[in-house]
Design an enzyme around this catalytic site. Sequence first.
Site, PDB file in Angstrom:
ATOM      1  N   GLY A 169      -0.367   4.780   4.296  1.00 55.82           N
ATOM      2  CA  GLY A 169      -1.672   5.352   3.974  1.00 55.82           C
ATOM      3  C   GLY A 169      -2.560   5.389   5.200  1.00 55.82           C
ATOM      4  O   GLY A 169      -2.160   5.833   6.281  1.00 55.82           O
ATOM      5  N   GLY A 170      -3.795   4.908   5.029  1.00 54.35           N
ATOM      6  CA  GLY A 170      -4.774   4.957   6.112  1.00 54.35           C
ATOM      7  C   GLY A 170      -4.324   4.242   7.367  1.00 54.35           C
ATOM      8  O   GLY A 170      -4.757   4.577   8.470  1.00 54.35           O
ATOM      9  N   ALA A 405      13.032  26.486  33.874  1.00 51.01           N
ATOM     10  CA  ALA A 405      13.003  25.026  33.967  1.00 51.01           C
ATOM     11  C   ALA A 405      12.731  24.583  35.409  1.00 51.01           C
ATOM     12  O   ALA A 405      12.138  23.525  35.635  1.00 51.01           O
ATOM     13  CB  ALA A 405      14.314  24.443  33.459  1.00 51.01           C
TER      14      ALA A 405
HETATM   15  C1  HXC Z   1      -5.348  -4.764  -2.020  1.00 48.83           C
HETATM   16  C2  HXC Z   1      -3.157  -5.323  -1.658  1.00 48.83           C
HETATM   17  C3  HXC Z   1      -2.889  -4.036  -1.147  1.00 48.83           C
HETATM   18  C4  HXC Z   1      -3.973  -3.102  -1.098  1.00 48.83           C
HETATM   19  C5  HXC Z   1      -1.079  -5.164  -1.075  1.00 48.83           C
HETATM   20  N1  HXC Z   1      -2.010  -5.973  -1.596  1.00 48.83           N
HETATM   21  N2  HXC Z   1      -1.611  -3.954  -0.799  1.00 48.83           N
HETATM   22  N3  HXC Z   1      -4.370  -5.680  -2.075  1.00 48.83           N
HETATM   23  N4  HXC Z   1      -5.179  -3.513  -1.534  1.00 48.83           N
HETATM   24  N5  HXC Z   1      -3.798  -1.874  -0.605  1.00 48.83           N
HETATM   25  C6  HXC Z   1      -1.803  -7.370  -2.010  1.00 48.83           C
HETATM   26  C7  HXC Z   1      -0.965  -7.496  -3.242  1.00 48.83           C
HETATM   27  O1  HXC Z   1      -1.786  -7.393  -4.384  1.00 48.83           O
HETATM   28  C8  HXC Z   1      -0.384  -8.910  -3.084  1.00 48.83           C
HETATM   29  O2  HXC Z   1      -1.383  -9.840  -3.426  1.00 48.83           O
HETATM   30  C9  HXC Z   1      -0.197  -9.020  -1.591  1.00 48.83           C
HETATM   31  O3  HXC Z   1      -1.053  -8.024  -1.009  1.00 48.83           O
HETATM   32  C10 HXC Z   1       1.201  -8.747  -1.157  1.00 48.83           C
HETATM   33  O4  HXC Z   1       1.627  -7.516  -1.736  1.00 48.83           O
HETATM   34  P1  HXC Z   1       3.014  -7.373  -2.496  1.00 48.83           P
HETATM   35  O5  HXC Z   1       2.989  -6.089  -3.222  1.00 48.83           O
HETATM   36  O6  HXC Z   1       3.325  -8.614  -3.270  1.00 48.83           O
HETATM   37  O7  HXC Z   1       4.014  -7.334  -1.259  1.00 48.83           O
HETATM   38  P2  HXC Z   1       5.285  -6.402  -1.062  1.00 48.83           P
HETATM   39  O8  HXC Z   1       6.161  -6.477  -2.281  1.00 48.83           O
HETATM   40  O9  HXC Z   1       5.862  -6.830   0.237  1.00 48.83           O
HETATM   41  O10 HXC Z   1       4.757  -4.932  -0.917  1.00 48.83           O
HETATM   42  C11 HXC Z   1       3.927  -4.567   0.167  1.00 48.83           C
HETATM   43  C12 HXC Z   1       3.376  -3.167  -0.060  1.00 48.83           C
HETATM   44  C13 HXC Z   1       2.739  -3.066  -1.483  1.00 48.83           C
HETATM   45  C14 HXC Z   1       4.530  -2.161   0.056  1.00 48.83           C
HETATM   46  C15 HXC Z   1       2.382  -2.894   1.059  1.00 48.83           C
HETATM   47  O11 HXC Z   1       1.839  -4.166  -1.615  1.00 48.83           O
HETATM   48  C16 HXC Z   1       2.010  -1.800  -1.697  1.00 48.83           C
HETATM   49  O12 HXC Z   1       2.623  -0.761  -1.998  1.00 48.83           O
HETATM   50  N6  HXC Z   1       0.683  -1.861  -1.637  1.00 48.83           N
HETATM   51  C17 HXC Z   1      -0.179  -0.738  -1.928  1.00 48.83           C
HETATM   52  C18 HXC Z   1      -0.060   0.283  -0.844  1.00 48.83           C
HETATM   53  C19 HXC Z   1      -1.037   1.404  -1.053  1.00 48.83           C
HETATM   54  O13 HXC Z   1      -0.846   2.259  -1.949  1.00 48.83           O
HETATM   55  N7  HXC Z   1      -2.170   1.362  -0.323  1.00 48.83           N
HETATM   56  C20 HXC Z   1      -3.227   2.321  -0.427  1.00 48.83           C
HETATM   57  C21 HXC Z   1      -2.839   3.471   0.472  1.00 48.83           C
HETATM   58  S1  HXC Z   1      -4.005   4.729   0.378  1.00 48.83           S
HETATM   59  P3  HXC Z   1      -1.029 -11.301  -3.954  1.00 48.83           P
HETATM   60  O14 HXC Z   1      -2.341 -11.884  -4.295  1.00 48.83           O
HETATM   61  O15 HXC Z   1      -0.119 -11.123  -5.102  1.00 48.83           O
HETATM   62  O16 HXC Z   1      -0.385 -12.001  -2.794  1.00 48.83           O
HETATM   63  C22 HXC Z   1      -4.809   4.608   1.797  1.00 48.83           C
HETATM   64  C23 HXC Z   1      -5.825   5.701   1.931  1.00 48.83           C
HETATM   65  C24 HXC Z   1      -6.532   5.659   3.248  1.00 48.83           C
HETATM   66  O17 HXC Z   1      -4.608   3.787   2.594  1.00 48.83           O
HETATM   67  C25 HXC Z   1      -6.545   7.031   3.833  1.00 48.83           C
HETATM   68  C26 HXC Z   1      -7.410   7.088   5.041  1.00 48.83           C
HETATM   69  C27 HXC Z   1      -7.096   8.325   5.833  1.00 48.83           C
END
Ligand code: HXC
Length: 510
Positions: A169-170, A405
Amino acid sequence: MKDMLERLEERRAQARLGGGEKRIEAQHARGKLTARERIELLLDKSSFEEFDMFVEHRSTDFGMDKAKIPGDGVVTGWGTVNGRTVFVFAKDFTVFGGSLSEAHAQKITKIQDMALKMRAPIVGLFDAGGARIQEGVAALGGYGEVFKRNVIASGVIPQISVIMGPCAGGDVYSPAMTDFIFMVRDRSYMFVTGPDVVKTVTNETVTSEELGGAKVHTTKSSVADGAYDNDVEALLQVRRLIDFLPANNMDGVPEIPSFDDPNRPDESLDTLIPDNPNKPYDMKELILKVVDEGDFFEIQEAYAKNIITGFGRIEGRTVGFVANQPMVLAGVLDSDASRKAARFVRFCDAFNIPIVTFEDVPGFLPGTAQEYGGLIKHGAKLLFAYSEATVPLVTVITRKAFGGAYDVMASKHIGGDINYAWPTAQIAVMGAKGAVEIIFRGDIGDADKIAARTKEYEDRFMSPFVAAERGYIDEVIMPHSTRRRIARALAMLRHKETERPWKKHDNIPL
Ligand code: HXC
C-alpha cells in the site's frame, strides 16, 4: 531527583520493548531482527541517537485510545556509518504491524527534514502493513507528507530504502522515489495491492513471494536494486554502499586512502579480447582489474545483465561504471538495459560522481517485442542521460561500437571528455557481414565475392583508426595500461566546469 532518573530509565526500557516480548519473539522466529537491532547493525557501534521515543498516536476510534505504545511503530534518529552522519528510520513491526499513523508519519518527516537540512544521507528500513487502518485519512495525509519530502530531497541527498518484511500500500511509494531499494530474500515483499485484492480484481492466484518478492523485483520489475539473504547481510551491504556515496550533491565524492598503485599495469588485459569477434568475454573482469583493490559494488546485478552498473574507486575516489556485458545477449542495448543504465548515469550526475564507460556493443536489439515495448523511448533515456551529464565522462571502447549505440555510450559527440579505444576496437555503423549484405544487396555475388567484400569492409572500418583519424577517439591505448590511463584522465578532469543554459528542468523521455 533519583526517582526521576529511575522513572526515565523505566520509560525508556518500556519504549525499547516496542510491541512487547512476545511480538519480538515472533519477529525473531520469522528470521527477522527488530527495528532497533537493525539500526544497531547499520550504524557504527553506540553512535545511534534516538528521537521521539515517547511519541504516541492520537487516534481514539476503534478502541485505539486504550492501545498506545511509545514510539508508535517507527524508530527514528541519526548515527554514523564509518564516521559519516546518516539519518535513519526503521519501521517497528511489533507495534501495530509497523503501520503508519499521523504521529508515525510526523516522526519520519522530522528525520527527513533534518537529513535534508544537514545534507546527509537517509536510510529507511521497511517492515510494515501500510496505512494504520484505524486512522483513515490522517494516515493517508501522513504518507503524502513523506512522499513530498522524498521528492524534494531527491538529487540533494542520497536516499536508500531497505525492505525487510512486508511493504504494501502506501509504504511502497516512498521507497520507489528513493535512489536505491534493497530487499531481503524470502522475507520481504513489495506490492501496491496484495494477493487477496489481486484475486478479487483479476482472478489471479499468487503468493506474496510470487507477486512481490525479492526475486521478482530484482529480476523482472527492476523495482529493487539488490537482494540479500538476511537482515545482517543487507545492512552490512548498505554500509558498504554508503562508503561509496557522497553525503550530498555539493560535497563531492568521498576519498579514502588507497593502497592500490594507480599506475598498476595488468598484462592479462592484453589477451582479454578473443580472436573471434563473436566470442564473448567477461566485462566484469576488466572492471575488477581496473578498480582499486578489486572492490566493485554492483547495482541491479540480476536485471538486464547485458549492461553492468556499479560503483568502484580509482585513487580512493568513487567512480560510477557503466559497461556492456558481451556474456549476455552479446552486450546488446535493449529497453531494460537502457533504462537501467540511464537511471544509474543520472544518479552519478546528480551527485557529482565521474562515470567510466566500457563499451562493447553490437547495437540496439531489433524486433517487434522491443519496438512495441518502446525501445525508441527507452534507448533515448540513456542517450538523454549521458548527454545531459556534466560530470567527467571517460569512455573506453574495447571491441564493438556499432551504430546508434556508438553515439549513446558516452561518445565524444554527446559529451565524452576522454574517449579511448583498445586496438581491438571496431567502430562502425554495423558489423561487416550485415554491411556487405546491404551495400551489395542487388549483387551479393558468390561466397568468394562475399568473403572478399567482407574483408574489404573489415580492413577499412573494423578498427579504431577511422574514428581516431577524425579525433573521435583521443588515443588508442594498450589494454594493460587501462587503469593508469583512466586514473590520469580522471585526475585531469577533477575540476571540470560545464555551462548549460538555464532551464527549470529538462524533459527526459519517461
Ligand atoms: C493497523 C495493522 C496493520 C495496519 C497490521 N497490523 N497491519 N494494524 N493497521 N495496516 C497489525 C495487526 O493487527 C497485528 O496486530 C499486527 O499488526 C501484526 O499483523 P499480522 O496480520 O498478525 O501479521 P502477518 O500475518 O505477518 O501479516 C502482515 C500483513 C497483514 C501482511 C502486513 O497484517 C496485513 O495484510 N495488514 C494490512 C495491510 C493493508 O491492507 N494495509 C493498508 C494498505 S492501504 P496484533 O495486535 O495482533 O499484533 C494503504 C493506503 C495508503 O496503505 C496509500 C497511500 C498512497
